[in-house]
Scaffold this motif. Structure first.
Motif, PDB file in Angstrom:
ATOM      1  N   LEU A 319     -42.025  15.078  -7.484  1.00 12.90           N
ATOM      2  CA  LEU A 319     -40.568  15.005  -7.626  1.00 12.90           C
ATOM      3  C   LEU A 319     -39.990  13.690  -7.101  1.00 12.90           C
ATOM      4  O   LEU A 319     -38.946  13.239  -7.574  1.00 12.90           O
ATOM      5  CB  LEU A 319     -39.919  16.186  -6.899  1.00 12.90           C
ATOM      6  CG  LEU A 319     -40.206  17.570  -7.505  1.00 12.90           C
ATOM      7  CD1 LEU A 319     -39.629  18.666  -6.626  1.00 12.90           C
ATOM      8  CD2 LEU A 319     -39.635  17.667  -8.917  1.00 12.90           C
ATOM      9  N   ARG A 320     -40.658  13.068  -6.141  1.00 13.43           N
ATOM     10  CA  ARG A 320     -40.144  11.790  -5.636  1.00 13.43           C
ATOM     11  C   ARG A 320     -40.759  10.612  -6.402  1.00 13.43           C
ATOM     12  O   ARG A 320     -41.216   9.631  -5.820  1.00 13.43           O
ATOM     13  CB  ARG A 320     -40.381  11.661  -4.134  1.00 13.43           C
ATOM     14  CG  ARG A 320     -41.810  11.806  -3.665  1.00 13.43           C
ATOM     15  CD  ARG A 320     -41.906  11.675  -2.137  1.00 13.43           C
ATOM     16  NE  ARG A 320     -43.262  11.840  -1.664  1.00 13.43           N
ATOM     17  CZ  ARG A 320     -44.186  10.877  -1.653  1.00 13.43           C
ATOM     18  NH1 ARG A 320     -43.877   9.673  -2.078  1.00 13.43           N
ATOM     19  NH2 ARG A 320     -45.401  11.114  -1.199  1.00 13.43           N
ATOM     20  N   TRP A 321     -40.718  10.717  -7.714  1.00 12.74           N
ATOM     21  CA  TRP A 321     -41.307   9.690  -8.569  1.00 12.74           C
ATOM     22  C   TRP A 321     -40.652   8.324  -8.385  1.00 12.74           C
ATOM     23  O   TRP A 321     -41.293   7.283  -8.562  1.00 12.74           O
ATOM     24  CB  TRP A 321     -41.244  10.112 -10.038  1.00 12.74           C
ATOM     25  CG  TRP A 321     -39.870  10.382 -10.571  1.00 12.74           C
ATOM     26  CD1 TRP A 321     -39.231  11.585 -10.597  1.00 12.74           C
ATOM     27  CD2 TRP A 321     -38.966   9.434 -11.146  1.00 12.74           C
ATOM     28  NE1 TRP A 321     -37.979  11.457 -11.154  1.00 12.74           N
ATOM     29  CE2 TRP A 321     -37.793  10.141 -11.505  1.00 12.74           C
ATOM     30  CE3 TRP A 321     -39.026   8.071 -11.392  1.00 12.74           C
ATOM     31  CZ2 TRP A 321     -36.695   9.519 -12.093  1.00 12.74           C
ATOM     32  CZ3 TRP A 321     -37.936   7.446 -11.979  1.00 12.74           C
ATOM     33  CH2 TRP A 321     -36.788   8.165 -12.323  1.00 12.74           C
ATOM     34  N   ARG A 322     -39.373   8.311  -8.015  1.00 10.16           N
ATOM     35  CA  ARG A 322     -38.699   7.019  -7.823  1.00 10.16           C
ATOM     36  C   ARG A 322     -39.371   6.197  -6.723  1.00 10.16           C
ATOM     37  O   ARG A 322     -39.443   4.964  -6.812  1.00 10.16           O
ATOM     38  CB  ARG A 322     -37.225   7.238  -7.488  1.00 10.16           C
ATOM     39  CG  ARG A 322     -36.383   7.717  -8.662  1.00 10.16           C
ATOM     40  CD  ARG A 322     -34.932   7.930  -8.252  1.00 10.16           C
ATOM     41  NE  ARG A 322     -34.103   8.300  -9.382  1.00 10.16           N
ATOM     42  CZ  ARG A 322     -34.009   9.539  -9.852  1.00 10.16           C
ATOM     43  NH1 ARG A 322     -34.709  10.519  -9.273  1.00 10.16           N
ATOM     44  NH2 ARG A 322     -33.233   9.807 -10.888  1.00 10.16           N
ATOM     45  N   ASP A 323     -39.868   6.881  -5.683  1.00  9.99           N
ATOM     46  CA  ASP A 323     -40.510   6.170  -4.568  1.00  9.99           C
ATOM     47  C   ASP A 323     -41.782   5.469  -5.018  1.00  9.99           C
ATOM     48  O   ASP A 323     -42.002   4.293  -4.705  1.00  9.99           O
ATOM     49  CB  ASP A 323     -40.839   7.150  -3.431  1.00  9.99           C
ATOM     50  CG  ASP A 323     -39.590   7.728  -2.792  1.00  9.99           C
ATOM     51  OD1 ASP A 323     -38.510   7.136  -2.983  1.00  9.99           O
ATOM     52  OD2 ASP A 323     -39.690   8.765  -2.116  1.00  9.99           O
ATOM     53  N   TRP A 324     -42.654   6.204  -5.744  1.00  3.33           N
ATOM     54  CA  TRP A 324     -43.908   5.546  -6.115  1.00  3.33           C
ATOM     55  C   TRP A 324     -43.774   4.677  -7.354  1.00  3.33           C
ATOM     56  O   TRP A 324     -44.632   3.830  -7.614  1.00  3.33           O
ATOM     57  CB  TRP A 324     -45.073   6.528  -6.203  1.00  3.33           C
ATOM     58  CG  TRP A 324     -44.884   7.817  -6.924  1.00  3.33           C
ATOM     59  CD1 TRP A 324     -44.455   8.995  -6.394  1.00  3.33           C
ATOM     60  CD2 TRP A 324     -45.160   8.077  -8.302  1.00  3.33           C
ATOM     61  NE1 TRP A 324     -44.436   9.977  -7.359  1.00  3.33           N
ATOM     62  CE2 TRP A 324     -44.878   9.445  -8.537  1.00  3.33           C
ATOM     63  CE3 TRP A 324     -45.627   7.303  -9.354  1.00  3.33           C
ATOM     64  CZ2 TRP A 324     -45.032  10.042  -9.785  1.00  3.33           C
ATOM     65  CZ3 TRP A 324     -45.790   7.895 -10.596  1.00  3.33           C
ATOM     66  CH2 TRP A 324     -45.491   9.242 -10.795  1.00  3.33           C
ATOM     67  N   PHE A 325     -42.689   4.825  -8.115  1.00  4.89           N
ATOM     68  CA  PHE A 325     -42.421   3.851  -9.180  1.00  4.89           C
ATOM     69  C   PHE A 325     -42.094   2.488  -8.554  1.00  4.89           C
ATOM     70  O   PHE A 325     -42.429   1.446  -9.112  1.00  4.89           O
ATOM     71  CB  PHE A 325     -41.258   4.324 -10.055  1.00  4.89           C
ATOM     72  CG  PHE A 325     -41.703   5.047 -11.308  1.00  4.89           C
ATOM     73  CD1 PHE A 325     -42.604   6.091 -11.236  1.00  4.89           C
ATOM     74  CD2 PHE A 325     -41.225   4.673 -12.547  1.00  4.89           C
ATOM     75  CE1 PHE A 325     -43.022   6.761 -12.379  1.00  4.89           C
ATOM     76  CE2 PHE A 325     -41.630   5.331 -13.702  1.00  4.89           C
ATOM     77  CZ  PHE A 325     -42.536   6.380 -13.612  1.00  4.89           C
ATOM     78  N   GLU A 326     -41.425   2.503  -7.400  1.00  3.16           N
ATOM     79  CA  GLU A 326     -41.133   1.252  -6.696  1.00  3.16           C
ATOM     80  C   GLU A 326     -42.426   0.555  -6.292  1.00  3.16           C
ATOM     81  O   GLU A 326     -42.547  -0.667  -6.391  1.00  3.16           O
ATOM     82  CB  GLU A 326     -40.284   1.537  -5.455  1.00  3.16           C
ATOM     83  CG  GLU A 326     -38.823   1.826  -5.731  1.00  3.16           C
ATOM     84  CD  GLU A 326     -38.110   0.642  -6.366  1.00  3.16           C
ATOM     85  OE1 GLU A 326     -38.197  -0.463  -5.808  1.00  3.16           O
ATOM     86  OE2 GLU A 326     -37.493   0.824  -7.430  1.00  3.16           O
ATOM     87  N   LYS A 327     -43.388   1.340  -5.829  1.00  2.00           N
ATOM     88  CA  LYS A 327     -44.672   0.759  -5.415  1.00  2.00           C
ATOM     89  C   LYS A 327     -45.496   0.323  -6.625  1.00  2.00           C
ATOM     90  O   LYS A 327     -46.331  -0.576  -6.530  1.00  2.00           O
ATOM     91  CB  LYS A 327     -45.453   1.777  -4.580  1.00  2.00           C
ATOM     92  CG  LYS A 327     -44.785   2.149  -3.261  1.00  2.00           C
ATOM     93  CD  LYS A 327     -45.617   3.156  -2.491  1.00  2.00           C
ATOM     94  CE  LYS A 327     -45.003   3.458  -1.128  1.00  2.00           C
ATOM     95  NZ  LYS A 327     -43.710   4.149  -1.227  1.00  2.00           N
ATOM     96  N   TRP A 328     -45.292   0.987  -7.765  1.00  2.00           N
ATOM     97  CA  TRP A 328     -46.029   0.647  -8.989  1.00  2.00           C
ATOM     98  C   TRP A 328     -45.531  -0.684  -9.561  1.00  2.00           C
ATOM     99  O   TRP A 328     -46.276  -1.439 -10.173  1.00  2.00           O
ATOM    100  CB  TRP A 328     -45.832   1.762 -10.025  1.00  2.00           C
ATOM    101  CG  TRP A 328     -46.893   1.835 -11.079  1.00  2.00           C
ATOM    102  CD1 TRP A 328     -47.306   0.832 -11.904  1.00  2.00           C
ATOM    103  CD2 TRP A 328     -47.683   2.982 -11.426  1.00  2.00           C
ATOM    104  NE1 TRP A 328     -48.295   1.276 -12.751  1.00  2.00           N
ATOM    105  CE2 TRP A 328     -48.547   2.592 -12.477  1.00  2.00           C
ATOM    106  CE3 TRP A 328     -47.739   4.290 -10.974  1.00  2.00           C
ATOM    107  CZ2 TRP A 328     -49.450   3.477 -13.072  1.00  2.00           C
ATOM    108  CZ3 TRP A 328     -48.636   5.163 -11.566  1.00  2.00           C
ATOM    109  CH2 TRP A 328     -49.483   4.759 -12.596  1.00  2.00           C
ATOM    110  N   SER A 329     -44.247  -0.971  -9.364  1.00  2.00           N
ATOM    111  CA  SER A 329     -43.595  -2.132  -9.975  1.00  2.00           C
ATOM    112  C   SER A 329     -44.106  -3.456  -9.420  1.00  2.00           C
ATOM    113  O   SER A 329     -44.323  -3.609  -8.218  1.00  2.00           O
ATOM    114  CB  SER A 329     -42.081  -2.040  -9.742  1.00  2.00           C
ATOM    115  OG  SER A 329     -41.437  -3.242 -10.106  1.00  2.00           O
ATOM    116  N   TRP A 330     -44.283  -4.406 -10.330  1.00  2.00           N
ATOM    117  CA  TRP A 330     -44.589  -5.772  -9.935  1.00  2.00           C
ATOM    118  C   TRP A 330     -43.271  -6.555  -9.886  1.00  2.00           C
ATOM    119  O   TRP A 330     -42.540  -6.616 -10.862  1.00  2.00           O
ATOM    120  CB  TRP A 330     -45.544  -6.430 -10.931  1.00  2.00           C
ATOM    121  CG  TRP A 330     -46.897  -5.784 -10.998  1.00  2.00           C
ATOM    122  CD1 TRP A 330     -47.321  -4.866 -11.900  1.00  2.00           C
ATOM    123  CD2 TRP A 330     -48.000  -6.007 -10.113  1.00  2.00           C
ATOM    124  NE1 TRP A 330     -48.614  -4.487 -11.647  1.00  2.00           N
ATOM    125  CE2 TRP A 330     -49.065  -5.179 -10.552  1.00  2.00           C
ATOM    126  CE3 TRP A 330     -48.196  -6.815  -8.992  1.00  2.00           C
ATOM    127  CZ2 TRP A 330     -50.301  -5.145  -9.908  1.00  2.00           C
ATOM    128  CZ3 TRP A 330     -49.432  -6.783  -8.355  1.00  2.00           C
ATOM    129  CH2 TRP A 330     -50.463  -5.959  -8.811  1.00  2.00           C
TER     130      TRP A 330
END
Length: 525
Positions: A319-330
């Motif tokens: 559910l906290r996909w926004r957090d790990w999308f931040e880490k995924w982003s270059w």
């Protein structure tokens, strides 16, 4: 005959039920005499018994498939004949049906670099057995190089297909059959919902020169195996080890059981993939279940992923996909300004600004490039773009609102693919004017050839998958942002690709007064 009534008999020829024939199958209607006593001394059925019991139905399927191939071949007799062979059971049957008609096809194998050794051996063994010519669309180690940037592929993040399958295949088609060919494919409707929606005749937007047909589209797996046993075909030995499907061994569409087979039969290969999963799990700060229970197979919080995570007690991490999308982003770009006539995006770390200049013609046929001190400015009749490595600004002159936002996203895609090109050469392979080349690991566009159709953006895995699925989602804050109404539609892209590739292949030369400007067909884009 459709809706004809039939009598169903047992092994002794005694009638046991009434039924009717509809849609290629017999449907039970009425049974006689209630439950029957089990037969004494009943023997186990052999494969010969099964073949005998299904002989008529199988022969009907085969006859229809052969007739379909024959008719389609007659209609395309002026084009080369191909059979796509993956080393699996379905394409093996499609190949054998083609050979039954006395045809001499060219066998095409898409080697993704992720096939198990037995599959590759099966392809070469089959080609040698029938004395056929083989063409290989090889991806080499493209997947392993690209995964460092993209991260693990997922059912809703399928960059892998573009890098390891579609890109190499497009290059092969463009070099060998630029004017088209008939391609026989072992695809079946029962394999997936997407394939169930696919007709028996279709074109792929990545290589629209090929007319693809599937003679076994409506066969089920049972009939495939009956045909293999009847014809005594030499099939892939992986099936004897329990494998249900043949293909990329770490495909996100696979089940956990299939991964278990790979880990037991090919531990070295699985260990390599497992190390990639664990590296990204640690980077994204996700629980061990993400790797161990296959949660990586979905990028977003899909319902199936949520149900599985709920059972495992790790629903919160999904559910906290926004957090790990931040880490995924270059470089973690963020929206700085969004107005009707102006959009500005700021990057967390500096990027090279040159790609915007090197690919400027993609943004508009009539464009000028300027700037100084590391700042690149591209001006078209409708939009002004500027980028200094940190701040990307797009100003609309005659374009506003959502359409201007799409211009900003296209500029963002150009910046990312220029800085992180994975050398898949999809842009080169699909450009109908051969206007783009990958030079020194980055795309460069020839302004004298480019028609600003932007097809190169629509086929680029960095632009169309990474930027759309990661960066645009982050910028808009919506997990399904890639499905926004203002985005270019796939149907438009398909028609554009078909038209451009046809014109490029035909090399039509018209008189000046008869020439239709490209912008009349596709807009200034």
């Amino acid at each position: 005959e459709e809706d004809a009534q039939v009598v169903i008999v047992d092994w002794e020829g005694e009638p046991v039920a009434l039924g009717y024939y509809r849609g290629g199958a017999i449907h039970l209607q009425t049974r006689f005499g209630g439950e029957r006593e089990p037969l004494e001394n009943a023997r186990r059925s052999t494969i010969d018994d099964v073949l005998k019991a299904n002989a008529l139905f199988l022969e009907e399927l085969v006859s229809k498939a052969l007739a379909f191939i024959h008719v389609m071949r007659e209609k395309t007799s002026d084009r080369p004949l191909l059979v796509s062979f993956s080393g699996g059971k379905d394409s093996l049957v499609a190949l054998h049906l083609t050979l039954k008609l006395g045809l001499d096809p060219i066998v095409v194998f898409n080697d993704t670099g992720l096939e198990l050794p037995e599959t590759v051996e099966t392809v070469y063994r089959t080609v040698e057995r029938y004395g056929l010519r083989l063409e290989v669309a090889s991806a080499g180690d493209a997947f392993w190089r690209a995964v460092e940037f993209f991260g693990p592929p997922a059912k809703d993040y399928r960059w892998c297909c573009k890098v390891a399958k579609l890109g190499p295949m497009a290059r092969l088609v463009n070099s060998r059959w630029p004017r088209g060919a008939l391609n026989i494919v072992g695809q079946r409707a029962f394999e997936s919902l997407d394939r169930a929606k696919t007709p028996r005749v279709w074109r792929n937007r990545w290589f629209p020169q090929l007319l693809n047909i599937s003679p076994i589209q409506y066969w089920n797996s049972f009939m495939i195996w009956l045909y293999i046993f009847r014809e005594k075909l030499d099939y892939n030995p992986l099936y004897n080890l329990g494998y249900e499907r043949i293909g990329c061994y770490m495909c996100p569409a696979s089940s956990l059981a299939e991964y278990n087979y790979v880990s037991r039969t090919h531990p070295t290969l699985w260990k390599r993939w497992w190390s990639v999963l664990e590296k990204w799990r640690c980077k994204l700060c996700l629980p061990p279940e993400w790797s161990r229970h296959g949660l990586w197979r979905w990028l977003g919080p899909a319902e199936q992923k949520l149900r599985l995570a709920r059972r495992l007690g790790v629903e919160e991490s999904v559910l906290r996909w926004r957090d790990w999308f931040e880490k995924w982003s270059w470089h973690r770009p963020k929206p700085e300004e969004k107005k009707e006539d102006r959009v500005a995006i700021v990057f967390g770390e500096k990027l090279d600004s040159k790609p915007l200049a090197e690919q400027a013609p993609v943004l508009g046929k009539s464009c000028s490039v300027g700037g100084e001190g590391g700042r690149v400015v591209v001006e078209t009749p409708t939009v002004l773009y500027s980028f200094d490595g940190v701040r990307l600004e797009v100003v609309g002159k005659h374009v506003h609102g959502d359409r201007l936002l799409e211009e900003a996203f296209d500029a963002l895609k150009i910046v990312y693919r220029g800085n992180y090109c994975v050398d898949c050469l999809s842009c080169e392979s699909n450009c109908p004017r051969r206007a783009i080349k990958v030079v020194g690991g980055r795309p460069v566009v020839d302004a004298t050839k480019c028609i600003a159709c932007r097809l190169c953006l629509d086929v680029c895995p960095i632009a169309e998958v990474y930027v759309e699925k990661i960066e645009v989602v982050r910028l808009l804050g919506k997990i399904y942002a890639s499905k926004r109404p203002s985005k270019r539609r796939i149907s438009d892209i398909v028609e554009k690709a078909k038209t451009l590739h046809r014109l490029a292949a035909e090399k039509v030369e018209k008189k000046p007064e008869e020439t239709v400007p490209w912008t009349t067909i596709f807009g200034t884009g």
